[in-house]
Write an enzyme that holds these catalytic residues in place. Structure first.
Site, short mmCIF file in Angstrom:
data_model
loop_
_atom_site.label_atom_id
_atom_site.label_comp_id
_atom_site.label_asym_id
_atom_site.label_seq_id
_atom_site.Cartn_x
_atom_site.Cartn_y
_atom_site.Cartn_z
N HIS A 16 0.86 -1.25 0.09
CA HIS A 16 0.05 -0.07 0.07
C HIS A 16 0.88 1.26 0.11
CE1 HIS A 16 -4.06 -1.71 0.74
NE2 HIS A 16 -3.35 -2.91 1.32
N ASP A 123 -6.01 5.73 2.08
CA ASP A 123 -6.10 4.58 1.47
C ASP A 123 -7.19 3.79 1.74
OD1 ASP A 123 -4.20 2.17 0.81
OD2 ASP A 123 -5.55 1.31 2.40
#
Length: 484
Positions: A16, A123
């Protein structure tokens, strides 16, 4: 010309964070009016990730990108919590809020046109941070590091729950096939991501979908040509802007100083590949969390030896049961393979620990990839034109595998419904040597049509990010919306 600052908040995980850093790099390269601060959270069980964050914080990727390295919260990860991810993010919220307050204060003190802080990009797992942005009157965007297929399924599940009170956990263990409008084919319940089948976790994920709807838009690491059917039907009923800007990939790796262990390992791996014929090697790698018990490893070994193809296998030791730690390498693989497998396959195979995946997939000797179907791995394999044999493990990987094999015809199946994650209490079923061998043979021998389709998609993925390409144009829309 206004200078503008964005704060990016990635989930604590190398995949990520890497994607987020690359997105920031693309943004500031495209328009130098933008400045990005990336807030880094930590994981208490992952020393390598902590070191990675520290190295990022000390690096200079761009004068327009800086990092804010938050302290490790040792007790933040409550493994007994019903929803570990949501609980963990909530624990970090006060630190993120404090960091944002300091950023806003410092921006008012900068001379000569200080960049104005215009918003957050959070995110996909950090939806709760939208609340923090709202507290400061900042608009928020989501960075979705998986594909639009999973995003559309998440929204569909949330709509089914809110409008029809459909409980997705009822599909666990069933033979039901779900008709989801954004998919061309029915989705078997057995490939639904575990988060939709776990009664403790599904409320948190549906809340994420609700939170996404409150944002100004969703940036997705995919490209139109890959998920065209999903996007054409998905966009029809969605008022929220979606920006497919992928593939966002880190293609240049910094493995450390010359002479470091990683550099030496990579040189040895690439040197071995250099000695192999073109497209002759099957590469097996299951991501940072991918590992199997010894009985399963022996089934893989049996399949590799029997099918006879050259192989490069990233072998990881499974963590003790009931723990959440990252797999480690084996100092001596002979402790598992006591039957002479390593000696018998010494001329055709190589077992490694850590794998420089991008460099391996880019090598002309690699002809196939046995993968866990993490989204980054799928995008990398398509970029380099390497077909995949699917062996999903956790997260949304079962759905990704279904998309690759059934929806898109870009991969072959070893398994679509294998799952081994902390969200699932199902007994992990053994994948037999025969199933693995059949998948590898299909991948390496009988997939001319799939190879051709993967090659075409590889070309499309590269055109998408070039000027005039679909993702390049989508990024232009995103920048225009940011500046409006």
């Amino acid at each position: 010309m206004k200078r503008s600052e964005l704060v990016f908040i990635p989930s604590p995980g190398i995949g990520h964070v890497t994607s987020t850093v690359e997105l920031a790099r693309v943004l500031v390269d495209r328009d130098d009016r933008f400045f990005v601060t990336i807030i880094l959270m930590k994981l208490p069980f992952d020393d390598k990730f902590t070191s990675y964050c520290q190295s990022l914080a000390e690096s200079t990727i761009s004068n327009n990108i800086k990092f804010l390295d938050l302290p490790l919260l040792e007790q933040a990860l409550d493994t007994k919590a019903k929803d570990i991810v949501a609980t963990y993010m909530e624990t970090y919220k006060p630190l993120v809020k404090e960091a944002l307050a300091q950023l806003i204060e410092s921006s008012t003190l900068r001379p000569d046109q200080p960049p104005r802080l215009i918003g957050l990009l959070v995110d996909m797992f950090c939806g709760t941070m939208v609340d923090v942005g709202n507290d400061f009157g900042l608009r928020s965007y989501v960075f979705f590091t998986s594909g639009v297929g999973y995003l559309s399924l998440l929204f569909s599940m949330q709509t089914m729950k809110d409008e029809q009170n459909v409980d997705s956990t009822q599909f666990k263990g069933s033979d039901t096939e779900l008709m989801i409008s954004s998919f061309a084919k029915p989705i078997p319940a057995r490939v639904l991501p575990s988060m939709f089948l776990n009664k403790d976790v599904v409320p948190g994920f549906l809340n994420l979908a609700r939170m996404y709807r409150q944002t100004k838009g969703i940036v997705v690491n995919t490209f139109l040509e890959l998920e065209s059917h999903v996007m054409s039907s998905f966009f029809d009923g969605l008022t929220l802007p979606v920006y497919p800007v992928g593939p966002i990939l880190k293609l240049q790796r910094n493995d450390g100083d010359k002479g470091s262990d990683k550099v030496r390992e990579k040189e040895e791996i690439i040197g071995w590949l250099d000695d192999q014929p073109p497209s002759s090697v099957v590469f097996l790698c299951f991501g940072s969390m991918g590992s199997f018990d010894e009985d399963q490893l022996k089934e893989i070994a049996k399949a590799l030896e029997h099918c006879g193809h050259r192989f490069l296998w990233s072998l990881r030791r499974a963590p003790p049961k009931g723990t959440i730690v990252f797999p480690s390498g084996y100092n001596n693989p002979k402790e598992i393979f006591t039957d002479g497998f390593l000696d018998r396959t010494a001329k055709i195979g190589k077992i490694i620990g850590w794998a420089p995946q991008v460099d391996i997939l880019a090598h002309p000797a690699v002809g196939g990839f046995v993968s866990h179907c993490g989204w980054n791995s799928i995008l990398e394999s398509l970029w380099f034109g390497v077909p995949i044999a699917t062996w999903p493990i956790d997260g949304e990987q079962q759905l990704n595998a279904f998309q690759m094999v059934v929806e898109l015809g870009l991969g072959v199946e070893i398994k679509l419904d294998y799952r081994k994650d902390f969200l699932s209490d199902d007994e992990v079923k053994m994948v037999t040597a025969e199933e693995i061998e059949r998948g590898i043979k299909s991948l390496m021998e009988n997939n001319g049509e799939i190879k051709e389709k993967v090659k075409e998609m590889s070309e499309k993925s590269k055109k998408a990010v070039m000027e005039g390409g679909s993702s390049h144009s989508s990024f232009d829309r995103f920048i225009a919306d940011l500046m409006s």
